[in-house]
Design a protein around this motif. Structure first.
Motif, PDB file in Angstrom:
ATOM      1  N   TYR A 372       3.634   3.388 -11.859  1.00 46.12           N
ATOM      2  CA  TYR A 372       4.981   3.441 -11.282  1.00 46.12           C
ATOM      3  C   TYR A 372       5.042   3.014  -9.818  1.00 46.12           C
ATOM      4  CZ  TYR A 372       6.918   5.918 -15.328  1.00 46.12           C
ATOM      5  OH  TYR A 372       7.368   6.258 -16.577  1.00 46.12           O
ATOM      6  N   ASP A 373       3.962   3.165  -9.114  1.00 48.96           N
ATOM      7  CA  ASP A 373       3.982   2.908  -7.659  1.00 48.96           C
ATOM      8  C   ASP A 373       2.688   2.232  -7.249  1.00 48.96           C
ATOM      9  OD1 ASP A 373       4.786   2.913  -5.023  1.00 48.96           O
ATOM     10  OD2 ASP A 373       4.296   5.033  -4.680  1.00 48.96           O
ATOM     11  N   PRO A 374       2.405   1.035  -7.812  1.00 47.28           N
ATOM     12  CA  PRO A 374       1.098   0.415  -7.588  1.00 47.28           C
ATOM     13  C   PRO A 374       0.808   0.077  -6.127  1.00 47.28           C
ATOM     14  CG  PRO A 374       2.606  -1.115  -8.667  1.00 47.28           C
ATOM     15  CD  PRO A 374       3.259   0.221  -8.697  1.00 47.28           C
ATOM     16  N   THR A 375       1.841  -0.213  -5.345  1.00 45.25           N
ATOM     17  CA  THR A 375       1.620  -0.541  -3.928  1.00 45.25           C
ATOM     18  C   THR A 375       1.713   0.676  -3.036  1.00 45.25           C
ATOM     19  OG1 THR A 375       3.959  -0.990  -3.457  1.00 45.25           O
ATOM     20  CG2 THR A 375       2.644  -2.812  -4.350  1.00 45.25           C
ATOM     21  N   GLY A 376       2.253   1.764  -3.584  1.00 46.43           N
ATOM     22  CA  GLY A 376       2.459   2.957  -2.764  1.00 46.43           C
ATOM     23  C   GLY A 376       3.683   2.892  -1.890  1.00 46.43           C
ATOM     24  N   ASN A 377       4.486   1.838  -2.067  1.00 46.53           N
ATOM     25  CA  ASN A 377       5.626   1.635  -1.177  1.00 46.53           C
ATOM     26  C   ASN A 377       6.979   1.987  -1.810  1.00 46.53           C
ATOM     27  OD1 ASN A 377       3.993   0.629   0.911  1.00 46.53           O
ATOM     28  ND2 ASN A 377       3.976  -1.417  -0.040  1.00 46.53           N
ATOM     29  N   ALA A 378       6.979   2.410  -3.066  1.00 49.10           N
ATOM     30  CA  ALA A 378       8.253   2.734  -3.718  1.00 49.10           C
ATOM     31  C   ALA A 378       8.870   3.972  -3.081  1.00 49.10           C
ATOM     32  CB  ALA A 378       8.043   2.961  -5.203  1.00 49.10           C
ATOM     33  N   ASP A 379      10.196   3.973  -2.941  1.00 48.62           N
ATOM     34  CA  ASP A 379      10.829   5.155  -2.366  1.00 48.62           C
ATOM     35  C   ASP A 379      11.036   6.202  -3.462  1.00 48.62           C
ATOM     36  OD1 ASP A 379      13.850   5.134  -3.341  1.00 48.62           O
ATOM     37  OD2 ASP A 379      13.312   3.060  -2.856  1.00 48.62           O
ATOM     38  N   VAL A 380      11.208   7.438  -3.039  1.00 50.01           N
ATOM     39  CA  VAL A 380      11.271   8.560  -3.971  1.00 50.01           C
ATOM     40  C   VAL A 380      12.445   8.408  -4.926  1.00 50.01           C
ATOM     41  CG1 VAL A 380      11.616  11.054  -4.168  1.00 50.01           C
ATOM     42  CG2 VAL A 380      10.073  10.140  -2.439  1.00 50.01           C
ATOM     43  N   ARG A 381      13.613   7.985  -4.448  1.00 50.70           N
ATOM     44  CA  ARG A 381      14.777   7.863  -5.320  1.00 50.70           C
ATOM     45  C   ARG A 381      14.517   6.882  -6.454  1.00 50.70           C
ATOM     46  NH1 ARG A 381      20.073   6.733  -1.927  1.00 50.70           N
ATOM     47  NH2 ARG A 381      18.660   5.184  -1.013  1.00 50.70           N
ATOM     48  N   THR A 382      13.844   5.761  -6.147  1.00 50.36           N
ATOM     49  CA  THR A 382      13.522   4.790  -7.181  1.00 50.36           C
ATOM     50  C   THR A 382      12.586   5.395  -8.216  1.00 50.36           C
ATOM     51  OG1 THR A 382      13.837   2.910  -5.690  1.00 50.36           O
ATOM     52  CG2 THR A 382      12.467   2.550  -7.636  1.00 50.36           C
ATOM     53  N   LEU A 383      11.574   6.112  -7.756  1.00 49.38           N
ATOM     54  CA  LEU A 383      10.618   6.717  -8.674  1.00 49.38           C
ATOM     55  C   LEU A 383      11.271   7.790  -9.536  1.00 49.38           C
ATOM     56  CD1 LEU A 383       7.520   6.984  -6.311  1.00 49.38           C
ATOM     57  CD2 LEU A 383       7.841   5.394  -8.210  1.00 49.38           C
ATOM     58  N   VAL A 384      12.166   8.564  -8.945  1.00 51.47           N
ATOM     59  CA  VAL A 384      12.888   9.577  -9.729  1.00 51.47           C
ATOM     60  C   VAL A 384      13.692   8.899 -10.841  1.00 51.47           C
ATOM     61  CG1 VAL A 384      14.773  11.253  -9.662  1.00 51.47           C
ATOM     62  CG2 VAL A 384      12.968  11.325  -7.926  1.00 51.47           C
ATOM     63  N   ALA A 385      14.378   7.814 -10.505  1.00 54.89           N
ATOM     64  CA  ALA A 385      15.195   7.117 -11.498  1.00 54.89           C
ATOM     65  C   ALA A 385      14.329   6.532 -12.612  1.00 54.89           C
ATOM     66  CB  ALA A 385      16.011   6.019 -10.831  1.00 54.89           C
ATOM     67  N   LEU A 386      13.225   5.886 -12.246  1.00 54.16           N
ATOM     68  CA  LEU A 386      12.364   5.253 -13.249  1.00 54.16           C
ATOM     69  C   LEU A 386      11.725   6.279 -14.167  1.00 54.16           C
ATOM     70  CD1 LEU A 386      10.548   2.499 -11.145  1.00 54.16           C
ATOM     71  CD2 LEU A 386      12.417   2.179 -12.765  1.00 54.16           C
ATOM     72  N   THR A 387      11.131   7.319 -13.593  1.00 56.58           N
ATOM     73  CA  THR A 387      10.460   8.308 -14.433  1.00 56.58           C
ATOM     74  C   THR A 387      11.456   9.077 -15.287  1.00 56.58           C
ATOM     75  OG1 THR A 387      10.474   9.900 -12.591  1.00 56.58           O
ATOM     76  CG2 THR A 387       8.482   8.551 -12.876  1.00 56.58           C
ATOM     77  N   ALA A 388      12.655   9.307 -14.746  1.00 55.97           N
ATOM     78  CA  ALA A 388      13.659  10.059 -15.515  1.00 55.97           C
ATOM     79  C   ALA A 388      14.155   9.259 -16.708  1.00 55.97           C
ATOM     80  CB  ALA A 388      14.820  10.456 -14.610  1.00 55.97           C
ATOM     81  N   MET A 389      14.449   7.971 -16.503  1.00 54.16           N
ATOM     82  CA  MET A 389      14.955   7.199 -17.636  1.00 54.16           C
ATOM     83  C   MET A 389      13.858   6.971 -18.665  1.00 54.16           C
ATOM     84  SD  MET A 389      15.475   3.231 -16.470  1.00 54.16           S
ATOM     85  CE  MET A 389      14.098   2.104 -16.258  1.00 54.16           C
ATOM     86  N   ASP A 390      12.618   6.797 -18.212  1.00 57.22           N
ATOM     87  CA  ASP A 390      11.525   6.656 -19.168  1.00 57.22           C
ATOM     88  C   ASP A 390      11.357   7.933 -19.981  1.00 57.22           C
ATOM     89  OD1 ASP A 390      11.100   4.134 -18.184  1.00 57.22           O
ATOM     90  OD2 ASP A 390       9.134   4.546 -17.310  1.00 57.22           O
ATOM     91  N   ARG A 391      11.458   9.070 -19.331  1.00 56.45           N
ATOM     92  CA  ARG A 391      11.284  10.355 -20.006  1.00 56.45           C
ATOM     93  C   ARG A 391      12.424  10.637 -20.985  1.00 56.45           C
ATOM     94  NH1 ARG A 391      10.825  12.945 -15.707  1.00 56.45           N
ATOM     95  NH2 ARG A 391      12.995  13.621 -15.441  1.00 56.45           N
TER      96      ARG A 391
END
Length: 528
Positions: A372-391
């Motif tokens: 989800y964050d291979p570069t370590g630069n993704a912001d938290v809101r983006t990660l929340v959205a991605l993991t939530a929709m995947d889940r």
């Protein structure tokens, strides 16, 4: 949320052209009497056909009762009322009728020149809206394009909110062992029974019925696949953004509180009754509840002093015996061909505040971070959205396809990534929840009007053709379309309705993400 508003008097599709004068061929006898349809643009449609008695008065919170017969010819040229609700603001599928409690009607479209005994494949649409909103009247759900593809398209209304999903100890006692609580699902079953007994009169084949729905409608397809009450009523299924792990919405048991989980639907119903001043628990409680003005029941006040007063769909022991994924794993389901997928920026809810909180549920946090964050630069809101929709939507769709395929049944997995030309500056992360619907129905003009482009229309034609071909044959490829491969876990092939507008069959590019989410879901299930 948008409160009561002025509704359109008729759907865009219904107003697109002036129906020609009626002829005897436009009259059909159905349960209840004779209905008169109308022809426009080569499609014969029937709207507002009752499939059950109005669920009002003493029939509130009862299973749908047989339709009341009428004399003469009933005009079936306008949609019936959508079921009672408070419409969403800015809904992409705005209702075409004012909501009302008297709402159990359905609609049928078929090609006007199709033979009356043509045994055409049948598709039955189940709308979404979180089990609190939606209806069959929106113009984006017009069935004309499916009819032109040689399909008989049926849509229907089912009860929503507390009118559709409500339990109370007095209701359970009144039912005397019959199903209770999931009245909206009972409506869905009644509509499918109507199709079984009446669709041949419209040239449809009752032995070739495909159910399909999106969001709560997709969750309903899961429920029908797993319900012993629905067996034999359909032969193929399409699940659009319907989840697939546990309960999509709701989760209560009828009469039993879940330790550490939801209270029973009966307890929630008692809480609602108290919130409107009804403290009795016997038949007098039901009389008082049934006498309430419908606006007191169909509002959006789902809490009373912080306590939920709406359960949503529930485990009732008869219609919903177990959650669908458990039924799939055990082989207790309809065992029919299944198409399943979601959009590329689908729905999900997450509340993590830091990256550590985002990745805490994953057993292998390093693998999840790499996915989800291979570069370590993704912001938290983006990660929340991605993991939530995947889940919530993306991984459960794959999980369903895998369970179906593992039992030797045809499974077809898709992702809808196309974004309308006019919305690309706004929807930069992908196709939001429900945005595939105008393409599946090939009604992009109804959704986007003059802003619809030729590329939008092309995607609509292709998506509609894939879905129609699946309904005809159980296999979506055909009519010169790119091949849609059957899903197998070993190849993990999906069909992506890609951002470029071309259907692309490929190994799932999100495999690493979904593998991490699958591991988290399995770990959570093992801990319960």
């Amino acid at each position: 949320m948008k409160w009561w508003m002025v509704m359109l008097a008729a759907s865009v599709a219904g107003c697109a052209s002036t129906p020609k004068p009626s002829t005897p061929s436009e009259q059909v006898r159905v349960s209840g009497g004779v209905v008169q349809g109308s022809v426009a643009d080569g499609v014969l449609s029937f709207k507002g056909i009752p499939f059950a008695a109005p669920p009002v008065g003493d029939l509130r919170w009862r299973p749908p009762q047989p339709v009341q017969e009428w004399s003469g010819v009933r005009q079936a040229t306008a949609f019936g009322h959508d079921c009672m609700q408070v419409p969403f603001a800015g809904d992409a599928a705005p209702l075409g009728t004012p909501p009302a409690e008297d709402c159990l009607t359905l609609n049928v479209w078929r090609a006007a020149d199709a033979p009356a005994d043509g045994k055409l494949p049948v598709m039955v649409w189940i709308y979404g809206g979180g089990f609190v909103n939606g209806g069959s009247s929106p113009s984006v759900y017009d069935g004309s394009r499916f009819a032109q593809q040689g399909v008989v398209l049926v849509s229907f209304n089912y009860r929503l909110g507390r009118l559709g999903f409500f339990a109370h100890p007095a209701l359970t006692a009144e039912a005397g062992g019959a199903p209770t609580g999931n009245f909206g699902y009972m409506d869905q079953l009644a509509a499918l029974e109507w199709v079984k007994h009446n669709i041949a009169a419209f040239g449809g084949d009752p032995d070739n019925v495909t159910i399909f729905g999106e969001s709560a409608g997709g969750g309903s397809v899961h429920t029908l696949l797993a319900s012993p009450k629905a067996q034999g009523l359909f032969h193929k299924a399409i699940i659009m953004s319907g989840g697939g792990r546990g309960s999509l919405l709701g989760g209560s048991k009828l009469s039993e509180d879940t330790p550490g989980g939801p209270r029973s639907a009966e307890s929630i119903g008692v809480e609602f009754a108290k919130s409107v001043g009804i403290h009795q628990t016997g038949p007098e409680a039901l009389a008082a509840l049934r006498a309430l003005p419908v606006e007191r029941i169909g509002d959006l006040s789902m809490m009373n002093m912080g306590v939920p007063t709406y359960s949503g769909p529930m485990l009732d022991g008869q219609i919903v015996v177990e959650w669908p994924d458990a039924a799939y794993r055990a082989g207790r389901w309809a065992k029919v061909p299944v198409m399943v997928g979601a959009t590329s920026a689908d729905l999900g809810f997450g509340f993590a505040r830091t990256k550590d909180e985002v990745f805490a549920p994953f057993p292998d946090q390093a693998a999840a971070r790499a996915a989800y964050d291979p570069t370590g630069n993704a912001d938290v809101r983006t990660l929340v959205a991605l993991t939530a929709m995947d889940r919530t939507m993306i991984e459960p769709a794959r999980y369903t396809a895998r369970l179906v395929a593992a039992q030797g049944l045809p499974a077809y997995h898709y992702r809808f990534s196309y974004v309308a030309d006019s919305m690309r500056d706004e929807w930069k992360t992908g196709a939001p929840h429900a945005t595939e619907i105008p393409y599946v129905f090939d009604t992009v003009e109804a959704r986007y009007g003059a802003e619809a482009t030729e590329l939008d229309r092309k995607v609509g034609r292709e998506a509609n053709a894939y879905f129609a071909h699946f309904a005809k044959t159980g296999e979506p490829s055909g009519q010169g379309l790119p091949q849609w491969p059957r899903y197998e876990a070993g190849t993990d092939l999906i069909l992506d309705f890609s951002a470029s507008g071309e259907p692309v069959a490929q190994p799932d590019p999100w495999k690493a993400r979904l593998d991490a989410t699958e591991a988290a879901a399995n770990a959570a299930a093992a801990s319960r």
